[in-house]
Design a protein around this motif. Structure first.
Motif, PDB file in Angstrom:
ATOM      1  N   SER A 221       0.857  -1.327  -0.172  1.00 18.18           N
ATOM      2  CA  SER A 221       0.112   0.037   0.073  1.00 18.18           C
ATOM      3  C   SER A 221       0.838   1.278  -0.080  1.00 18.18           C
ATOM      4  CB  SER A 221      -1.016  -0.147   1.199  1.00 18.18           C
ATOM      5  OG  SER A 221      -0.078  -0.004   2.316  1.00 18.18           O
ATOM      6  N   ASP A 222       2.084   1.009  -0.314  1.00 12.75           N
ATOM      7  CA  ASP A 222       2.988   2.124  -0.445  1.00 12.75           C
ATOM      8  C   ASP A 222       2.551   3.186  -1.518  1.00 12.75           C
ATOM      9  OD1 ASP A 222       5.489   3.367  -2.229  1.00 12.75           O
ATOM     10  OD2 ASP A 222       6.284   2.813  -0.216  1.00 12.75           O
ATOM     11  N   PRO A 223       2.430   4.491  -1.105  1.00  8.02           N
ATOM     12  CA  PRO A 223       2.130   5.548  -2.120  1.00  8.02           C
ATOM     13  C   PRO A 223       2.882   5.422  -3.260  1.00  8.02           C
ATOM     14  CG  PRO A 223       2.579   6.592   0.163  1.00  8.02           C
ATOM     15  CD  PRO A 223       3.049   5.303  -0.114  1.00  8.02           C
ATOM     16  N   HIS A 224       3.920   4.925  -3.556  1.00  8.36           N
ATOM     17  CA  HIS A 224       4.548   5.069  -4.987  1.00  8.36           C
ATOM     18  C   HIS A 224       4.178   3.936  -5.872  1.00  8.36           C
ATOM     19  CE1 HIS A 224       7.597   8.075  -3.615  1.00  8.36           C
ATOM     20  NE2 HIS A 224       8.004   7.120  -2.564  1.00  8.36           N
ATOM     21  N   PHE A 225       3.657   3.023  -5.118  1.00 12.35           N
ATOM     22  CA  PHE A 225       3.025   1.842  -5.772  1.00 12.35           C
ATOM     23  C   PHE A 225       1.576   2.413  -6.366  1.00 12.35           C
ATOM     24  CE2 PHE A 225       0.076  -2.087  -5.839  1.00 12.35           C
ATOM     25  CZ  PHE A 225       0.688  -2.593  -6.994  1.00 12.35           C
ATOM     26  N   PHE A 226       1.143   3.062  -5.602  1.00 15.63           N
ATOM     27  CA  PHE A 226      -0.518   3.705  -6.009  1.00 15.63           C
ATOM     28  C   PHE A 226      -0.125   4.672  -7.309  1.00 15.63           C
ATOM     29  CE2 PHE A 226      -2.111   2.400  -2.054  1.00 15.63           C
ATOM     30  CZ  PHE A 226      -2.797   1.607  -2.332  1.00 15.63           C
ATOM     31  N   LEU A 227       0.919   5.447  -7.176  1.00 16.16           N
ATOM     32  CA  LEU A 227       1.402   6.325  -8.200  1.00 16.16           C
ATOM     33  C   LEU A 227       1.492   5.650  -9.511  1.00 16.16           C
ATOM     34  CD1 LEU A 227       1.905   9.361  -9.278  1.00 16.16           C
ATOM     35  CD2 LEU A 227       4.386   8.883  -8.272  1.00 16.16           C
ATOM     36  N   GLU A 228       2.261   4.608  -9.349  1.00 16.24           N
ATOM     37  CA  GLU A 228       2.670   3.622 -10.654  1.00 16.24           C
ATOM     38  C   GLU A 228       1.304   3.239 -11.449  1.00 16.24           C
ATOM     39  OE1 GLU A 228       5.308   3.156 -12.427  1.00 16.24           O
ATOM     40  OE2 GLU A 228       6.324   4.792 -11.186  1.00 16.24           O
ATOM     41  N   LEU A 229       0.447   2.666 -10.283  1.00 19.25           N
ATOM     42  CA  LEU A 229      -0.927   2.227 -11.176  1.00 19.25           C
ATOM     43  C   LEU A 229      -1.786   3.428 -11.521  1.00 19.25           C
ATOM     44  CD1 LEU A 229      -1.642  -0.536  -8.669  1.00 19.25           C
ATOM     45  CD2 LEU A 229      -0.875  -0.997 -10.916  1.00 19.25           C
ATOM     46  N   SER A 230      -1.765   4.593 -11.149  1.00 17.06           N
ATOM     47  CA  SER A 230      -2.738   5.538 -11.474  1.00 17.06           C
ATOM     48  C   SER A 230      -2.033   6.489 -12.344  1.00 17.06           C
ATOM     49  CB  SER A 230      -3.016   6.129 -10.047  1.00 17.06           C
ATOM     50  OG  SER A 230      -3.604   5.603  -9.208  1.00 17.06           O
ATOM     51  N   ARG A 231      -0.975   6.905 -12.231  1.00 15.41           N
ATOM     52  CA  ARG A 231      -0.387   7.727 -13.221  1.00 15.41           C
ATOM     53  C   ARG A 231       0.440   7.327 -14.095  1.00 15.41           C
ATOM     54  NH1 ARG A 231       1.528  12.346  -9.700  1.00 15.41           N
ATOM     55  NH2 ARG A 231      -0.585  12.618  -9.591  1.00 15.41           N
ATOM     56  N   ASN A 232       1.356   6.369 -13.983  1.00 10.44           N
ATOM     57  CA  ASN A 232       2.345   6.242 -14.811  1.00 10.44           C
ATOM     58  C   ASN A 232       1.902   4.932 -15.792  1.00 10.44           C
ATOM     59  OD1 ASN A 232       3.997   8.119 -13.744  1.00 10.44           O
ATOM     60  ND2 ASN A 232       4.977   6.776 -12.310  1.00 10.44           N
ATOM     61  N   LEU A 233       0.791   4.309 -15.340  1.00  7.65           N
ATOM     62  CA  LEU A 233       0.468   3.236 -16.046  1.00  7.65           C
ATOM     63  C   LEU A 233      -0.264   3.637 -17.679  1.00  7.65           C
ATOM     64  CD1 LEU A 233      -0.462   0.323 -16.146  1.00  7.65           C
ATOM     65  CD2 LEU A 233      -2.529   0.754 -15.223  1.00  7.65           C
ATOM     66  N   TYR A 234      -0.483   4.727 -17.832  1.00 10.50           N
ATOM     67  CA  TYR A 234      -1.246   5.243 -18.958  1.00 10.50           C
ATOM     68  C   TYR A 234      -0.272   6.175 -19.836  1.00 10.50           C
ATOM     69  CZ  TYR A 234      -5.116   3.405 -16.577  1.00 10.50           C
ATOM     70  OH  TYR A 234      -5.873   2.490 -16.119  1.00 10.50           O
ATOM     71  N   LYS A 235       0.046   6.052 -21.266  1.00  4.38           N
ATOM     72  CA  LYS A 235       0.704   6.956 -22.091  1.00  4.38           C
ATOM     73  C   LYS A 235       0.001   8.265 -22.292  1.00  4.38           C
ATOM     74  CE  LYS A 235       2.564   7.183 -26.636  1.00  4.38           C
ATOM     75  NZ  LYS A 235       2.552   6.429 -28.016  1.00  4.38           N
ATOM     76  N   ASN A 236      -1.267   8.212 -22.198  1.00  2.42           N
ATOM     77  CA  ASN A 236      -1.867   9.674 -22.199  1.00  2.42           C
ATOM     78  C   ASN A 236      -3.055   9.594 -21.243  1.00  2.42           C
ATOM     79  OD1 ASN A 236      -3.651  11.738 -23.042  1.00  2.42           O
ATOM     80  ND2 ASN A 236      -3.032  11.832 -25.052  1.00  2.42           N
ATOM     81  N   PRO A 237      -2.595  10.113 -19.995  1.00  4.61           N
ATOM     82  CA  PRO A 237      -3.703   9.983 -18.934  1.00  4.61           C
ATOM     83  C   PRO A 237      -5.071  10.526 -19.141  1.00  4.61           C
ATOM     84  CG  PRO A 237      -1.582  10.681 -17.990  1.00  4.61           C
ATOM     85  CD  PRO A 237      -1.505  10.720 -19.543  1.00  4.61           C
TER      86      PRO A 237
END
Length: 179
Positions: free
Chosen positions: A25-41
Motif C-alpha cells: 500500500s506504498d504511495p509510490h505503488f499507487f502512483l505507478e498504477l494511477s499515473r504512470n500506467l497510461y501513456k496519455n492520462p
C-alpha cells in the motif's frame, strides 16, 4: 527440492514454506498504477470512466445516454454520469477503492474488469467527487491523495433519492486543448 509442473499443476516435494504474492500500500505503488500506467492520462481517464458508465447502463438495462460534461471557461468541471445500477456504500468501500478489484471480473458483456479504470482520475488530479445512488440512497464521497500520497476517501453526504447511477467529477487545472 524437486519441482515438476504441467500446464495447470505444480507439484513441490519437501516444501518448507509457501504463500501467495500480495501488493503493497506504498504511495509510490499507487502512483505507478494511477499515473504512470497510461501513456496519455487524459485520454485514459475519459475512456475508462466512459466505459464504466456504459457498463453500468448496460447492467441496468437502460438505454439512457451517458452524460459527459466537458470543462468550459465558465465551469472547469469534468464529469461523467450514468443512469446505471449505482454502487452501494459496501461496493464503494470493498470494490471501488480496491486496486485490481472489480464487480465485472470474468464477465463477457462488460468492457472493463481489471479494477484499475475507476482510479484513472488520480493520473490527473489529487481530488475527485464520486456520487453514487443505489437502492434509494445517494452517497457522496471525496476521493483524494492524502499527505503521504495514498488514495483515500471520505463519505461527505448520504441522502435519500429516487434514481440510481453514478457521477464522477473533478476540476481541471487549465484549459484542455487536446483530448
Amino acid at each position: 527440492m524437486v519441482i515438476s509442473s504441467t500446464q495447470t499443476n505444480v507439484s513441490v516435494n519437501n516444501v518448507k514454506n509457501s504463500g501467495s504474492f500480495t501488493a503493497t500500500s506504498d504511495p509510490h505503488f499507487f502512483l505507478e498504477l494511477s499515473r504512470n500506467l497510461y501513456k496519455n492520462p487524459i485520454r485514459a481517464i475519459i475512456r475508462e470512466l466512459l466505459c464504466n458508465a456504459i457498463d453500468a447502463n448496460t447492467e441496468a438495462k437502460v438505454d439512457n445516454d451517458v452524460i459527459l460534461h466537458l470543462p468550459t471557461s465558465m465551469d472547469s468541471t469534468f464529469s461523467i454520469e450514468d443512469n446505471g445500477v449505482g454502487m452501494s456504500a459496501n461496493t464503494i468501500i470493498n470494490v471501488y477503492t480496491v486496486y485490481g478489484k472489480s464487480t465485472k471480473s470474468g464477465e463477457n458483456d462488460s468492457i472493463g474488469g481489471f479494477g484499475l479504470g475507476s482510479k484513472t482520475p488520480f493520473a490527473y488530479t489529487k481530488q475527485l467527487v464520486v456520487e453514487s445512488s443505489k437502492d434509494g440512497i445517494k452517497n457522496t464521497y471525496v476521493f483524494y491523495l492524502n499527505e503521504e500520497g495514498t488514495p483515500s476517501y471520505t463519505l461527505v453526504n448520504s441522502e435519500m433519492c429516487e434514481k440510481s447511477g453514478t457521477k464522477i467529477s473533478f476540476k481541471i487545472k487549465s484549459c484542455i486543448t487536446e483530448v
